[in-house]
Design a protein around this motif. Structure first.
Motif, PDB file in Angstrom:
ATOM      1  N   ARG A  77       0.838  -1.199   0.000  1.00  0.00           N
ATOM      2  CA  ARG A  77       0.000   0.000   0.000  1.00  0.00           C
ATOM      3  C   ARG A  77       0.875   1.252   0.000  1.00  0.00           C
ATOM      4  NH1 ARG A  77      -2.320   3.879   2.959  1.00  0.00           N
ATOM      5  NH2 ARG A  77      -1.000   3.431   4.749  1.00  0.00           N
ATOM      6  N   VAL A  78       1.869   1.298   0.863  1.00  0.00           N
ATOM      7  CA  VAL A  78       2.759   2.459   0.942  1.00  0.00           C
ATOM      8  C   VAL A  78       3.521   2.628  -0.377  1.00  0.00           C
ATOM      9  CG1 VAL A  78       4.815   3.378   2.088  1.00  0.00           C
ATOM     10  CG2 VAL A  78       2.944   2.408   3.449  1.00  0.00           C
ATOM     11  N   ARG A  79       4.050   1.536  -0.902  1.00  0.00           N
ATOM     12  CA  ARG A  79       4.840   1.603  -2.145  1.00  0.00           C
ATOM     13  C   ARG A  79       3.986   2.068  -3.324  1.00  0.00           C
ATOM     14  NH1 ARG A  79       5.423  -2.449  -5.953  1.00  0.00           N
ATOM     15  NH2 ARG A  79       4.600  -3.993  -4.493  1.00  0.00           N
ATOM     16  N   LEU A  80       2.818   1.456  -3.505  1.00  0.00           N
ATOM     17  CA  LEU A  80       2.007   1.779  -4.674  1.00  0.00           C
ATOM     18  C   LEU A  80       1.253   3.098  -4.524  1.00  0.00           C
ATOM     19  CD1 LEU A  80       0.738  -1.752  -5.722  1.00  0.00           C
ATOM     20  CD2 LEU A  80       2.672  -0.437  -6.609  1.00  0.00           C
ATOM     21  N   CYS A  81       0.909   3.472  -3.311  1.00  0.00           N
ATOM     22  CA  CYS A  81       0.222   4.752  -3.109  1.00  0.00           C
ATOM     23  C   CYS A  81       1.148   5.942  -3.305  1.00  0.00           C
ATOM     24  CB  CYS A  81      -0.453   4.796  -1.741  1.00  0.00           C
ATOM     25  SG  CYS A  81      -1.959   3.793  -1.670  1.00  0.00           S
ATOM     26  N   SER A  82       2.420   5.702  -3.478  1.00  0.00           N
ATOM     27  CA  SER A  82       3.340   6.795  -3.812  1.00  0.00           C
ATOM     28  C   SER A  82       3.207   7.175  -5.290  1.00  0.00           C
ATOM     29  CB  SER A  82       4.784   6.407  -3.492  1.00  0.00           C
ATOM     30  OG  SER A  82       5.222   5.400  -4.380  1.00  0.00           O
ATOM     31  N   LEU A  83       2.496   6.373  -6.073  1.00  0.00           N
ATOM     32  CA  LEU A  83       2.285   6.632  -7.498  1.00  0.00           C
ATOM     33  C   LEU A  83       1.001   7.439  -7.683  1.00  0.00           C
ATOM     34  CD1 LEU A  83       3.067   3.014  -8.721  1.00  0.00           C
ATOM     35  CD2 LEU A  83       4.626   4.972  -8.680  1.00  0.00           C
ATOM     36  N   SER A  84       1.078   8.524  -8.426  1.00  0.00           N
ATOM     37  CA  SER A  84      -0.089   9.403  -8.564  1.00  0.00           C
ATOM     38  C   SER A  84      -1.286   8.694  -9.180  1.00  0.00           C
ATOM     39  CB  SER A  84       0.265  10.659  -9.361  1.00  0.00           C
ATOM     40  OG  SER A  84       0.673  10.318 -10.662  1.00  0.00           O
ATOM     41  N   ASP A  85      -1.069   7.806 -10.132  1.00  0.00           N
ATOM     42  CA  ASP A  85      -2.173   7.087 -10.762  1.00  0.00           C
ATOM     43  C   ASP A  85      -2.937   6.234  -9.744  1.00  0.00           C
ATOM     44  OD1 ASP A  85      -3.668   6.318 -13.136  1.00  0.00           O
ATOM     45  OD2 ASP A  85      -2.710   4.358 -12.925  1.00  0.00           O
ATOM     46  N   VAL A  86      -2.220   5.607  -8.849  1.00  0.00           N
ATOM     47  CA  VAL A  86      -2.848   4.785  -7.808  1.00  0.00           C
ATOM     48  C   VAL A  86      -3.598   5.696  -6.829  1.00  0.00           C
ATOM     49  CG1 VAL A  86      -2.443   3.173  -5.898  1.00  0.00           C
ATOM     50  CG2 VAL A  86      -1.187   2.905  -8.052  1.00  0.00           C
ATOM     51  N   ARG A  87      -2.996   6.808  -6.425  1.00  0.00           N
ATOM     52  CA  ARG A  87      -3.665   7.731  -5.490  1.00  0.00           C
ATOM     53  C   ARG A  87      -4.962   8.277  -6.068  1.00  0.00           C
ATOM     54  NH1 ARG A  87       1.525   9.746  -4.933  1.00  0.00           N
ATOM     55  NH2 ARG A  87       0.953  11.637  -6.049  1.00  0.00           N
ATOM     56  N   VAL A  88      -4.953   8.611  -7.350  1.00  0.00           N
ATOM     57  CA  VAL A  88      -6.156   9.152  -7.993  1.00  0.00           C
ATOM     58  C   VAL A  88      -7.269   8.109  -8.018  1.00  0.00           C
ATOM     59  CG1 VAL A  88      -7.099   9.883 -10.225  1.00  0.00           C
ATOM     60  CG2 VAL A  88      -4.972  10.878  -9.378  1.00  0.00           C
ATOM     61  N   ASN A  89      -6.931   6.872  -8.314  1.00  0.00           N
ATOM     62  CA  ASN A  89      -7.937   5.821  -8.446  1.00  0.00           C
ATOM     63  C   ASN A  89      -8.297   5.128  -7.138  1.00  0.00           C
ATOM     64  OD1 ASN A  89      -8.710   5.346 -11.407  1.00  0.00           O
ATOM     65  ND2 ASN A  89      -6.508   5.711 -11.468  1.00  0.00           N
ATOM     66  N   CYS A  90      -7.441   5.222  -6.136  1.00  0.00           N
ATOM     67  CA  CYS A  90      -7.651   4.521  -4.867  1.00  0.00           C
ATOM     68  C   CYS A  90      -7.502   5.471  -3.676  1.00  0.00           C
ATOM     69  CB  CYS A  90      -6.658   3.368  -4.746  1.00  0.00           C
ATOM     70  SG  CYS A  90      -6.591   2.245  -6.145  1.00  0.00           S
ATOM     71  N   PRO A  91      -8.263   6.560  -3.622  1.00  0.00           N
ATOM     72  CA  PRO A  91      -8.048   7.536  -2.548  1.00  0.00           C
ATOM     73  C   PRO A  91      -8.337   6.991  -1.152  1.00  0.00           C
ATOM     74  CG  PRO A  91     -10.048   8.072  -3.754  1.00  0.00           C
ATOM     75  CD  PRO A  91      -9.342   6.972  -4.524  1.00  0.00           C
ATOM     76  N   ILE A  92      -9.272   6.068  -1.024  1.00  0.00           N
ATOM     77  CA  ILE A  92      -9.562   5.490   0.298  1.00  0.00           C
ATOM     78  C   ILE A  92      -8.423   4.560   0.702  1.00  0.00           C
ATOM     79  CG2 ILE A  92     -11.109   3.980   1.599  1.00  0.00           C
ATOM     80  CD1 ILE A  92     -13.430   5.209  -0.019  1.00  0.00           C
ATOM     81  N   THR A  93      -7.996   3.707  -0.201  1.00  0.00           N
ATOM     82  CA  THR A  93      -6.880   2.808   0.068  1.00  0.00           C
ATOM     83  C   THR A  93      -5.633   3.590   0.460  1.00  0.00           C
ATOM     84  OG1 THR A  93      -7.723   1.156  -1.484  1.00  0.00           O
ATOM     85  CG2 THR A  93      -5.378   1.029  -0.957  1.00  0.00           C
ATOM     86  N   CYS A  94      -5.400   4.717  -0.213  1.00  0.00           N
ATOM     87  CA  CYS A  94      -4.195   5.512   0.010  1.00  0.00           C
ATOM     88  C   CYS A  94      -4.335   6.519   1.148  1.00  0.00           C
ATOM     89  CB  CYS A  94      -3.795   6.209  -1.285  1.00  0.00           C
ATOM     90  SG  CYS A  94      -3.276   5.062  -2.573  1.00  0.00           S
ATOM     91  N   ASP A  95      -5.412   6.453   1.894  1.00  0.00           N
ATOM     92  CA  ASP A  95      -5.630   7.325   3.065  1.00  0.00           C
ATOM     93  C   ASP A  95      -5.714   8.802   2.706  1.00  0.00           C
ATOM     94  OD1 ASP A  95      -6.262   6.311   5.509  1.00  0.00           O
ATOM     95  OD2 ASP A  95      -4.220   6.103   6.223  1.00  0.00           O
ATOM     96  N   ILE A  96      -6.148   9.109   1.490  1.00  0.00           N
ATOM     97  CA  ILE A  96      -6.346  10.496   1.099  1.00  0.00           C
ATOM     98  C   ILE A  96      -7.664  10.995   1.665  1.00  0.00           C
ATOM     99  CG2 ILE A  96      -6.794  11.986  -0.897  1.00  0.00           C
ATOM    100  CD1 ILE A  96      -4.677  10.241  -2.356  1.00  0.00           C
ATOM    101  N   CYS A  97      -8.632  10.112   1.738  1.00  0.00           N
ATOM    102  CA  CYS A  97      -9.932  10.437   2.295  1.00  0.00           C
ATOM    103  C   CYS A  97     -10.576   9.141   2.777  1.00  0.00           C
ATOM    104  CB  CYS A  97     -10.820  11.103   1.244  1.00  0.00           C
ATOM    105  SG  CYS A  97     -11.192  10.023  -0.166  1.00  0.00           S
ATOM    106  N   CYS A  98     -11.668   9.273   3.504  1.00  0.00           N
ATOM    107  CA  CYS A  98     -12.394   8.093   3.954  1.00  0.00           C
ATOM    108  C   CYS A  98     -13.840   8.487   4.183  1.00  0.00           C
ATOM    109  CB  CYS A  98     -11.778   7.528   5.230  1.00  0.00           C
ATOM    110  SG  CYS A  98     -12.511   5.939   5.688  1.00  0.00           S
TER     111      CYS A  98
END
Length: 159
Positions: A77-98
């Motif tokens: 999660r930490v490794r892949l959430c550092s990628l902007s494409d993953v953050r845009v598509n997986c904001p809950i997974t990446c702890d951007i929002c919940c």
């Protein structure tokens, strides 16, 4: 050459060689004195929706990973959430929002239709219902806030 008292009907052939003596009556707005050091994050945009994209698949080497799969292991999660494409598509997974999906409903054992917020009234409700699948989704995926299933908490539970 000094400026004329009245403007001409047509533009001059050549621009003036010096600035005019009076400033414009409608000056343009100046840029801010201190511009932002970083671009405005996408999640502050007015059209941002706090939902993982269920159709998104990230190719990790030779493995296909959904947002939910990305969140199963903290290192991943930490490794892949550092990628902007993953953050845009997986904001809950990446702890951007919940946020819970406010359109999602499920049926209790008593046959009542409930929304995510019902899960938070008693802890045993979330323990019982969050790990179950109903109405096209795992309840904890549709109700991540109510089920405490956001970001790093995603890998604390067995799927």
């Amino acid at each position: 050459t000094s400026p004329s008292k009245r403007p001409s009907r047509s533009p001059s052939v050549m621009p003036t060689s010096s600035p005019t003596s009076k400033p414009s009556s409608k000056p343009s707005k100046s840029p801010t004195a201190n511009p932002s050091s970083q671009p405005v994050p996408f999640f502050l945009a007015s059209d941002f929706v706090c939902k993982n994209n269920f159709d998104y698949i990230y190719i990790d080497g030779n493995k296909e990973r959904s947002c939910q799969n990305i969140g199963l292991r903290e290192e991943r999660r930490v490794r892949l959430c550092s990628l902007s494409d993953v953050r845009v598509n997986c904001p809950i997974t990446c702890d951007i929002c919940c946020e819970d999906d406010d359109t999602y409903t499920f049926t209790t054992d008593a046959g009542n239709t409930q929304r995510c917020s019902w899960l938070t009234v008693k802890e045993r409700r979330s323990d019982k219902y969050c790990p179950t699948y109903q109405n096209g989704s795992m309840i904890r995926v549709a109700c991540p806030l109510s089920c405490n299933f956001c970001g790093s908490n995603m890998n604390n539970d067995t799927l």
